[in-house]
Design a protein around this motif. Structure first.
Motif, PDB file in Angstrom:
ATOM      1  N   VAL A  85       0.611  -0.978  -0.050  1.00  0.00           N
ATOM      2  CA  VAL A  85       0.119  -0.276   0.014  1.00  0.00           C
ATOM      3  C   VAL A  85       0.829   1.272   0.215  1.00  0.00           C
ATOM      4  CG1 VAL A  85      -1.580   1.368   1.286  1.00  0.00           C
ATOM      5  CG2 VAL A  85      -1.594  -1.484   0.917  1.00  0.00           C
ATOM      6  N   ARG A  86       0.973   2.390  -1.440  1.00  0.00           N
ATOM      7  CA  ARG A  86       1.837   3.389  -1.046  1.00  0.00           C
ATOM      8  C   ARG A  86       0.357   3.799  -1.175  1.00  0.00           C
ATOM      9  NH1 ARG A  86       4.834   4.203  -5.673  1.00  0.00           N
ATOM     10  NH2 ARG A  86       5.793   6.139  -5.006  1.00  0.00           N
ATOM     11  N   THR A  87       0.472   5.745   0.242  1.00  0.00           N
ATOM     12  CA  THR A  87      -0.536   6.547   0.188  1.00  0.00           C
ATOM     13  C   THR A  87       0.191   7.859   0.059  1.00  0.00           C
ATOM     14  OG1 THR A  87       0.068   6.711   2.712  1.00  0.00           O
ATOM     15  CG2 THR A  87      -1.604   5.257   2.536  1.00  0.00           C
ATOM     16  N   ILE A  88      -0.863   9.085  -0.112  1.00  0.00           N
ATOM     17  CA  ILE A  88       0.563  10.276  -0.133  1.00  0.00           C
ATOM     18  C   ILE A  88       1.299  10.822   0.480  1.00  0.00           C
ATOM     19  CG2 ILE A  88      -1.324  11.530   1.470  1.00  0.00           C
ATOM     20  CD1 ILE A  88       0.024  13.257  -1.602  1.00  0.00           C
ATOM     21  N   GLU A  89       0.788   9.835   1.933  1.00  0.00           N
ATOM     22  CA  GLU A  89       2.231  10.344   2.552  1.00  0.00           C
ATOM     23  C   GLU A  89       3.727   9.597   2.220  1.00  0.00           C
ATOM     24  OE1 GLU A  89      -0.448   9.331   3.942  1.00  0.00           O
ATOM     25  OE2 GLU A  89      -0.670  11.210   5.194  1.00  0.00           O
ATOM     26  N   GLY A  90       3.539   8.574   1.500  1.00  0.00           N
ATOM     27  CA  GLY A  90       4.915   7.267   1.223  1.00  0.00           C
ATOM     28  C   GLY A  90       5.372   8.056  -0.352  1.00  0.00           C
ATOM     29  N   ILE A  91       4.852   9.574  -0.996  1.00  0.00           N
ATOM     30  CA  ILE A  91       4.780   9.980  -2.403  1.00  0.00           C
ATOM     31  C   ILE A  91       6.280  10.816  -2.063  1.00  0.00           C
ATOM     32  CG2 ILE A  91       4.259  11.209  -4.374  1.00  0.00           C
ATOM     33  CD1 ILE A  91       2.737   8.700  -4.474  1.00  0.00           C
ATOM     34  N   GLU A  92       6.508  11.854  -0.727  1.00  0.00           N
ATOM     35  CA  GLU A  92       7.693  12.810  -1.431  1.00  0.00           C
ATOM     36  C   GLU A  92       8.460  11.529  -0.997  1.00  0.00           C
ATOM     37  OE1 GLU A  92       9.193  13.742   2.727  1.00  0.00           O
ATOM     38  OE2 GLU A  92       9.137  11.341   1.675  1.00  0.00           O
ATOM     39  N   LYS A  93      10.248  12.201  -1.205  1.00  0.00           N
ATOM     40  CA  LYS A  93      11.307  11.433  -2.141  1.00  0.00           C
ATOM     41  C   LYS A  93      12.474  12.234  -1.274  1.00  0.00           C
ATOM     42  CE  LYS A  93      10.207   9.126  -5.896  1.00  0.00           C
ATOM     43  NZ  LYS A  93       9.007   9.781  -6.297  1.00  0.00           N
ATOM     44  N   ASP A  94      12.812  10.867   0.013  1.00  0.00           N
ATOM     45  CA  ASP A  94      13.902  11.817   1.501  1.00  0.00           C
ATOM     46  C   ASP A  94      13.147  13.361   1.570  1.00  0.00           C
ATOM     47  OD1 ASP A  94      15.143   9.687   0.542  1.00  0.00           O
ATOM     48  OD2 ASP A  94      16.545  10.732  -1.172  1.00  0.00           O
ATOM     49  N   GLY A  95      12.357  13.044   2.294  1.00  0.00           N
ATOM     50  CA  GLY A  95      12.012  14.298   2.695  1.00  0.00           C
ATOM     51  C   GLY A  95      11.876  16.197   2.414  1.00  0.00           C
ATOM     52  N   LYS A  96      11.806  15.254   0.488  1.00  0.00           N
ATOM     53  CA  LYS A  96      11.457  17.090  -0.308  1.00  0.00           C
ATOM     54  C   LYS A  96      10.285  16.194  -1.602  1.00  0.00           C
ATOM     55  CE  LYS A  96      15.855  18.672  -1.950  1.00  0.00           C
ATOM     56  NZ  LYS A  96      17.032  17.379  -1.450  1.00  0.00           N
ATOM     57  N   LEU A  97       9.607  17.161  -1.587  1.00  0.00           N
ATOM     58  CA  LEU A  97       8.636  17.208  -2.740  1.00  0.00           C
ATOM     59  C   LEU A  97       8.809  16.287  -3.909  1.00  0.00           C
ATOM     60  CD1 LEU A  97       6.276  20.342  -2.669  1.00  0.00           C
ATOM     61  CD2 LEU A  97       6.238  18.098  -1.072  1.00  0.00           C
ATOM     62  N   SER A  98       7.818  15.193  -4.695  1.00  0.00           N
ATOM     63  CA  SER A  98       8.393  14.456  -5.333  1.00  0.00           C
ATOM     64  C   SER A  98       8.255  15.104  -6.825  1.00  0.00           C
ATOM     65  CB  SER A  98       7.506  13.163  -5.641  1.00  0.00           C
ATOM     66  OG  SER A  98       5.887  13.474  -5.944  1.00  0.00           O
ATOM     67  N   GLU A  99       8.872  14.663  -8.105  1.00  0.00           N
ATOM     68  CA  GLU A  99       8.654  15.376  -8.997  1.00  0.00           C
ATOM     69  C   GLU A  99       6.437  15.800  -9.213  1.00  0.00           C
ATOM     70  OE1 GLU A  99      10.230  13.822 -12.188  1.00  0.00           O
ATOM     71  OE2 GLU A  99       9.863  15.946 -13.589  1.00  0.00           O
ATOM     72  N   MET A 100       6.182  14.916  -9.168  1.00  0.00           N
ATOM     73  CA  MET A 100       4.955  15.186  -9.584  1.00  0.00           C
ATOM     74  C   MET A 100       3.755  16.111  -8.052  1.00  0.00           C
ATOM     75  SD  MET A 100       2.234  15.010 -11.073  1.00  0.00           S
ATOM     76  CE  MET A 100       2.643  13.333 -11.914  1.00  0.00           C
TER      77      MET A 100
END
Ligand SMILES: Cc1cc2nc3c(=O)[nH]c(=O)nc-3n(C[C@H](O)[C@H](O)[C@H](O)COP(=O)(O)OP(=O)(O)OC[C@H]3O[C@@H](n4cnc5c(N)ncnc54)[C@H](O)[C@@H]3O)c2cc1C
Ligand code: FES
Ligand code: FES
Lengths: 156, 290
Positions: A76-91
């Protein structure tokens, strides 16, 4: 009711979790109330608005009409699992840059679905992309900026 | 929290049959998109649900040496849209699956639930009927296979017994080979809307003549229907605009639509005529007609 609790094991945002869930609860309720991940939003609760969308095995689904017990053995991946290393993802960054967020209620679900699309790794026409995102309602933005944000990342 | 009393998780098909037999109040939950929403919106209490997510064989889509296509009840609409057997042999069903609800729903909601639920608006019911499908119902007391034409007993009421599982939908080679088809879902919105009319048409040509035409309609009566009058009339006719228009008019005679807040009877009759004509025109084109 005696046997309402069931132990399930699943991967949540990259970490394996074993939890006892009430079999009557939706995945959304377990995420928000038991696991305190309140990023996924509760809008309609009947599968129409997409505010509650999360990824299961890489595909975006509405967690309000999905029983929590069904994630046993899944990822399962939620919005909390989208960021990368504390930074916003490209999306996520594209949503910010394109002004695709106003009140933000629809944003978590949309970013999850858009990320699932991005991770398919295919370019697509704006019409195809809109069809893929048609399971989300946004009452503020008029969709235009959302489409621009997703287009920018997917068709870069 | 959903208000139901018990939840069973069936690990195998045999176990599922046993649970249904031993628990006369137990009911299947497949993707849950009809039943969970009903529990929430209609405040139904006290149900006992049995999940069948873990039974792998129910998700299979296959074709046997005789060309019979078998679609497991737990195949999701997303699977129908993308499965090679379906897109190659019965593409209309894949396209019908592709217009159900929205993308997230299609990853979860199943064809078995769509058919077993018995809703007249079920988007895949018309295709399933146009292809003369057979439905396999299994229980601890034995299995039976019934024709889709005998399946609908009344509004929202089908021939699935409490102890039975609709395990698969079968479509024989003679019912798809050489046919081309088109499904039209007529609704107010493109996504997340229920059809005002669902119209699935398949046809087969002999030269430029219709050798077989099948028109199935949803929301044109209390249950999904086939248009016998129009179908019989169509056989042997040349593929021309005039003939197609006439076939559409005949389809109206088969429909039994009613007034509802979504659309009036007169409006639905108009839709039956126009949608049958449009779908047949497209199907005939796909079949190579001129
Ligand atoms: C937001 C939203 C939009 C929708 N839009 C559409 C649409 O556009 N078109 C459309 O056709 N439908 C639509 N639906 C309705 C629903 O998604 C479909 O009917 C779907 O196919 C139901 O499948 P399910 O697996 O979710 O069924 P469930 O809800 O799990 O089950 C439905 C019923 O069938 C029974 N059942 C399920 N599987 C079996 C089986 N194998 N054997 C025996 N009985 C069984 C269950 O006991 C239950 O009574 C929509 C629903 C929602 C929430
Ligand atoms: S809250 Fe789940 S779709 Fe609206
Ligand atoms: S930003 Fe408010 S609902 Fe989309």
């Amino acid at each position: 009711m005696s046997d309402v609790l069931k132990k399930i094991t699943f991967t949540l945002n990259g970490k394996e979790r074993t939890v006892e869930v009430d079999v009557r609860k939706s995945l959304l309720d377990v995420l928000r109330d038991d696991l305190e991940l309140t990023g996924s939003k509760k809008g309609c609760e009947v599968g129409e608005c997409g505010a509650c969308a999360v990824m299961i095995n890489g595909e975006s689904i509405d967690s309000c009409i999905y029983l929590a017990v069904w994630v046993d053995g899944k990822e399962v991946r939620t919005i909390e699992g989208i960021e990368k290393d504390g930074k916003l993802s490209e999306m996520q960054q594209a949503f910010v840059d394109e002004g695709a967020i106003q009140c933000g209620f629809c944003t978590a679900g949309l970013v999850v679905s858009a990320t699932a699309l991005e991770e398919r790794g295919e370019k697509m026409s704006k019409d195809e992309m809109k069809k893929e995102l048609s399971g989300h309602l946004c009452r503020c933005t008029g969709y235009h900026n959302i489409a621009s944000a997703v287009d920018k990342v997917i068709n870069k | 929290m959903y208000d139901f009393n018990k939840y069973f998780e069936a690990e195998t098909l045999d176990e599922a049959k046993k649970i249904l037999k031993e628990n006369p109040n137990a009911q299947i939950v497949a993707g849950g998109s009809d039943i969970l929403v009903e529990i929430r919106e209609k405040h139904i209490e006290g149900l006992e649900l049995m999940g069948i997510h873990k039974i792998k064989e129910l998700k299979e889509i296959s074709i046997d040496s005789e060309g019979t296509i078998s679609i497991g009840c737990m195949a999701t609409f997303h699977m129908l849209e993308n499965n090679e057997i379906i897109t190659k042999h019965i593409p209309m069903l894949g396209r019908a699956g592709g217009v159900v609800g929205g993308p997230q729903l299609r990853k979860v909601a199943t064809i078995g639930g769509n058919i077993a639920n018995g809703a007249v608006s079920a988007d895949t019911a018309t295709s399933v009927w146009a292809y003369n499908s057979q439905l396999v119902l299994e229980s601890a007391d034995g299995n039976r296979t019934i024709d889709v034409k005998d399946f609908y007993l009344g509004p929202g009421w089908t021939d699935v017994k409490q102890n039975e599982i609709l395990t698969k939908i079968l479509i024989k080679k003679e019912d798809y080979e050489g046919f081309s088809g088109e499904y039209i879902k007529f609704s107010q919105r493109k996504a997340l809307d229920i059809a005002n009319l669902g119209c699935a048409v398949i046809c087969k040509l002999d030269g430029n003549k219709f050798s077989d035409v099948r028109i199935a309609l949803g929301v044109a009566g209390p249950v999904p229907i086939r248009c016998k009058t129009a179908e019989d009339y169509a056989k042997g006719l040349e593929v021309t605009e005039e003939n197609i228009n006439e076939i559409g008019k005949k389809a109206v005679l088969d429909g039994k639509p009613r007034d509802s807040w979504r659309a009036s009877k007169a409006y639905r009759q108009q839709l039956i005529e126009i949608c049958s004509q449009r779908a047949l025109t497209k199907a005939a084109q796909l079949a190579g007609g001129k």
